[in-house]
Design a protein around this motif. Structure first.
Motif, PDB file in Angstrom:
ATOM      1  N   ILE A 241       0.856  -1.176   0.000  1.00 55.25           N
ATOM      2  CA  ILE A 241       0.000   0.000   0.000  1.00 55.25           C
ATOM      3  C   ILE A 241       0.896   1.230   0.000  1.00 55.25           C
ATOM      4  CG2 ILE A 241      -1.783   1.268   1.232  1.00 55.25           C
ATOM      5  CD1 ILE A 241      -2.728  -1.366   0.113  1.00 55.25           C
TER       6      ILE A 241
ATOM      7  N   TRP B 195       1.501  -6.542   2.595  1.00 59.43           N
ATOM      8  CA  TRP B 195       0.662  -6.737   1.426  1.00 59.43           C
ATOM      9  C   TRP B 195      -0.558  -5.840   1.565  1.00 59.43           C
ATOM     10  CZ3 TRP B 195       1.623  -8.228  -3.173  1.00 59.43           C
ATOM     11  CH2 TRP B 195       0.603  -8.578  -4.033  1.00 59.43           C
ATOM     12  N   TRP B 196      -1.084  -5.756   2.783  1.00 56.65           N
ATOM     13  CA  TRP B 196      -2.204  -4.870   3.045  1.00 56.65           C
ATOM     14  C   TRP B 196      -2.125  -4.399   4.483  1.00 56.65           C
ATOM     15  CZ3 TRP B 196      -5.638  -2.096   0.603  1.00 56.65           C
ATOM     16  CH2 TRP B 196      -6.654  -1.520   1.333  1.00 56.65           C
TER      17      TRP B 196
ATOM     18  N   TRP C  37      -2.464   0.438  -4.436  1.00 59.34           N
ATOM     19  CA  TRP C  37      -2.075  -0.929  -4.098  1.00 59.34           C
ATOM     20  C   TRP C  37      -1.226  -1.477  -5.216  1.00 59.34           C
ATOM     21  CZ3 TRP C  37      -5.507  -5.872  -4.011  1.00 59.34           C
ATOM     22  CH2 TRP C  37      -4.835  -6.882  -3.340  1.00 59.34           C
TER      23      TRP C  37
END
Length: 159
Positions: free
Chosen positions: A2, A106-107, A13
């Motif tokens: 992010i 990743w997030w 993203w």
């Protein structure tokens, strides 16, 4: 990964797990990277040979031959995108408010864990290569569906 922009609340993203990672400086990674290049060269050769066989030998209908060659050639799109992304991952090109900081995620919803950049100009090449990587990822996911639809249409219209 992010990416957050310092002058807005926009988020981006990217299909990258790590940025500015210093672990890639170890000798093990250099050996592994050389091995990876050899595998990429071999895979590229196999893909080129497979595409030439698909297009030369008329085992299937011309439509499926072109589709298969097209999907196989998209692998080169992913490799070119990866060649642009790797310098950002390894820290050869450092970005972010703290270029020495390694970003892994990743997030995340936590802004302190996000890669924060001034604007898209700072990560323009990473952004474009990520678009190519996303295109490749979605093509791999929907490739079998496209081939199935092509075969369905070919079966229906063969009469």
């Amino acid at each position: 990964m992010i990416v957050s922009f310092s002058n807005s609340s926009d988020l981006l993203w990217l299909p990258v797990y790590s940025i500015n990672d210093r672990i890639h400086e170890s000798s093990f990674y250099i050996v592994l990277g050389c091995f990876q290049i050899v595998i990429y060269c071999f895979t590229g050769y196999v893909i080129i040979r497979t595409c030439s066989i698909f297009l030369r030998i008329k085992l299937f209908h011309e439509n499926i031959n072109i589709l298969m060659a097209w999907f196989l050639c998209q692998w080169f799109e992913a490799i070119l995108a990866k060649c642009v992304i790797i310098p950002y991952q390894t820290g050869m090109i450092q970005i972010g408010q703290d270029p020495r900081k390694t970003y892994f995620n990743w997030w995340t919803d936590n802004r302190t864990e996000m890669l924060i950049v001034k604007d898209k100009k700072e990560i323009w090449s990473l952004y474009v290569s990520s678009c190519f990587m996303w295109h490749y990822i979605w093509s791999v996911m929907f490739g079998p569906v496209v081939v199935g639809v092509e075969r369905l249409c070919a079966t229906y219209y063969i009469q």
